[in-house]
Design an enzyme around this catalytic site. Structure first.
Site, short mmCIF file in Angstrom:
data_model
loop_
_atom_site.label_atom_id
_atom_site.label_comp_id
_atom_site.label_asym_id
_atom_site.label_seq_id
_atom_site.Cartn_x
_atom_site.Cartn_y
_atom_site.Cartn_z
CE LYS A 1 31.50 24.31 -28.65
NZ LYS A 1 31.71 22.66 -28.73
CG ASP B 1 27.28 22.75 -25.01
OD1 ASP B 1 25.99 22.20 -25.33
OD2 ASP B 1 28.26 22.60 -25.17
CG MET C 1 25.79 21.06 -36.26
SD MET C 1 27.27 20.90 -35.90
CE MET C 1 27.78 19.24 -36.43
N GLY D 1 23.35 15.31 -26.32
CA GLY D 1 23.34 14.25 -27.30
C GLY D 1 24.54 13.28 -26.55
N1 SAH Z 1 26.62 15.56 -29.59
C1 SAH Z 1 25.32 15.88 -30.29
C2 SAH Z 1 25.44 16.62 -31.38
C3 SAH Z 1 26.15 17.75 -31.22
S1 SAH Z 1 26.01 18.76 -32.85
C4 SAH Z 1 24.84 14.48 -30.33
O1 SAH Z 1 25.25 13.54 -30.25
O2 SAH Z 1 23.36 14.65 -30.53
C5 SAH Z 1 24.45 19.67 -32.69
C6 SAH Z 1 23.55 19.34 -33.81
O3 SAH Z 1 22.92 18.09 -33.35
C7 SAH Z 1 22.61 20.04 -33.63
O4 SAH Z 1 22.60 21.08 -34.93
C8 SAH Z 1 21.41 19.43 -34.42
O5 SAH Z 1 21.55 18.95 -35.59
C9 SAH Z 1 21.52 18.20 -33.73
N2 SAH Z 1 20.71 17.99 -32.49
C10 SAH Z 1 20.88 17.93 -31.15
N3 SAH Z 1 19.90 17.84 -30.54
C11 SAH Z 1 18.70 17.80 -31.40
C12 SAH Z 1 17.42 17.70 -31.11
N4 SAH Z 1 16.75 17.82 -30.06
N5 SAH Z 1 16.71 17.86 -32.15
C13 SAH Z 1 16.87 17.78 -33.47
N6 SAH Z 1 18.40 17.89 -33.70
C14 SAH Z 1 19.36 17.94 -32.64
#
Ligand code: SAH
Length: 463
Positions: free
Chosen positions: A273, A251, A386, A305
């Protein structure tokens, strides 16, 4: 080719090591690991070396090198810093056809020591023929990261079944393909995961269906956390599975440099997404994973993440489990850890925060409700995922339930990437600040006293 690579068996065979310092110690460790019967000779022998040799039934001799010591030895290593001794040892050995290695002096050697990656019984040796030792070491460390630590178990596992499979599958070509399927497929993965029992069972089944000439399905799914953006934050395991995959569902959060590390000839499927704009519905994603795996493919579900933190990973594997499809989940560095580290904001700190909460700022049916009284405590860091769209509501609601207006906060934009920006303010003013700055998703919102540490601890500047 300047050298012929060979692997030398030294088990219980006499080897002579000349030198008593730290380099000799390193060589002694290697020789002993290979089972050599070791004699160390030097006027002075470092106590650690002496203890090692004694503990391994070797001998130490406090004396100068003499040619008589060469009788009966199968290998000689000279690790002294005395050029004359090294030359003499090399000359004496050459005259007697005894393989000799003089440390850091390829001209005097008849055998050279490669850099090794030891996954015994699997052994990889790397050499540049003494011309570029640093390059050799770099290649070695790349191999170290690519080849999992448990690879040796896989080699042992394979050798246990070697005869059985040889008897069962007579045709050489068929047997080769059978082995490839095992080593490079779900069975090999089970061994690497440490689940040999399951692997054994699967191997027996595979052998039975092979005998009955039945076609079987070997598909599997890897649910892999790709971290927050910086490709250096991938885990070794993530990288390894990324390079095995045949189909990739990814995604928007997965950055291009990370996608570049996936096997090039894999089929790439974008499943979208962006917030609230789901390119492919979650149920369809779940089904796509199942469908591809049932076709016998190795499917990589690559997620930003960590897959189990606001990643819907649980739902995806639920359907896989229902369909009895083998899968693995590989944790990734979640945005909170990545962004906090790269922004110099420790999420907990003895002086400021004794706990941390990860919260979704995603609006349910257009509204957010933060009623939990726990959120007001000064000594708790709050991290909103988010949270950009609802930033104003988040701040207003936190203030309404009693969190201090001047609580420091940071909005981290595109954290851990080269485009990272950190926007700092307090609960009452951050929204106005962010509004004026043309901020781009993804962003992470951190609230609490720990944010004050940013000025002191930041090291990664991003843009
Ligand atoms: N599974 C992911 C989160 C998915 S939800 C994790 O563990 O990080 C998606 C949210 O993650 C985004 O809206 C943001 O709030 C955060 N996010 C993911 N990557 C990011 C980044 N490089 N910098 C800032 N926020 C991030």
């Amino acid at each position: 080719m300047d050298y012929l690579p060979l692997f030398f068996t030294l088990k219980k065979r006499p080897c002579l090591l000349i030198g008593g310092g730290s380099i000799a110690l390193r060589k002694a460790r290697l020789l002993l690991r290979a089972g050599a019967e070791l004699l160390v000779v030097a006027p002075e022998i470092n106590p650690e070396l002496k203890a090692l040799v004694d503990a391994n039934n070797g001998k130490c001799l406090n004396s100068e090198y003499q040619v008589q010591l060469l009788s009966d030895v199968v290998l000689v290593i000279s690790a002294t810093d005395d050029e004359d001794v090294n030359k003499k040892v090399a000359g004496d050995c050459k005259a007697r056809n005894i393989p000799v290695n003089v440390v850091d002096n390829p001209e005097l050697c008849t055998v050279i020591m490669p850099a090794i990656v030891d996954r015994s019984p699997l052994m990889i040796a790397v050499s540049s023929g003494g011309s570029a030792p640093v390059l050799t070491r770099v290649v070695r460390s790349k191999l170290e990261t690519l080849i999992p630590g448990r690879f040796g178990n896989l080699a042992k596992f394979a050798s246990r079944f070697r005869n059985k499979i040889k008897t069962a599958i007579r045709d050489g070509e068929l047997r080769r393909r059978f082995w490839e399927d095992i080593i490079d497929g779900a069975i090999g993965e089970s061994v690497l995961k440490g689940n040999e029992q399951q692997a054994e069972l699967a191997l027996e089944n595979k052998l039975t269906s092979q005998k009955k000439n039945k076609q079987e399905i070997n598909g599997e799914v890897y649910l892999v956390g790709a971290g927050p953006g910086d490709p250096d934050l991938l885990t070794f395991k993530a990288l390894r599975l990324m390079q095995r995959a045949e189909v990739v569902l990814y995604d928007r959060l997965v950055s291009q440099p990370i996608l570049d590390m996936v096997r090039r000839d894999a089929e790439f499927i974008y499943v979208g997404k962006r917030r609230a704009e789901h390119a492919v519905d979650q149920r369809d994603i779940n089904q796509l994973l199942v469908d591809h795996a049932l076709q016998g493919k190795r499917v990589l579900r690559l997620k930003g993440g960590d897959p189990f933190i606001f990643g819907r990973g649980g739902e995806e594997i639920d359907l896989l489990a229902q369909n009895h499809i083998p899968f693995q989940v590989v944790p990734g560095i979640t945005a909170a850890s990545g962004c906090a580290a790269y922004a110099g904001i420790p999420l907990t700190h003895r002086d400021y925060a004794q706990s941390v909460r990860f919260i979704t700022g995603h609006l349910k049916e257009g509204a957010l409700s933060l009623s939990d009284q726990d959120l007001v405590h000064d000594n708790q860091t709050l991290v909103f995922y988010m949270g950009l769209v609802a930033l104003k509501e988040i701040c207003e609601q936190l203030i309404a339930i009693g969190r201090a207006k001047d609580t420091p906060c940071a909005l981290i934009e595109q954290g851990t990437t080269e485009k990272q920006r950190v926007h700092l303010s307090d609960l009452a003013n951050i929204y106005t600040l962010v509004e004026s700055r043309n901020v781009k998703a993804p962003t992470l919102f951190i609230i609490g006293g720990v944010v004050k540490l940013h000025e002191k601890l930041q090291w990664f500047k991003g843009q």
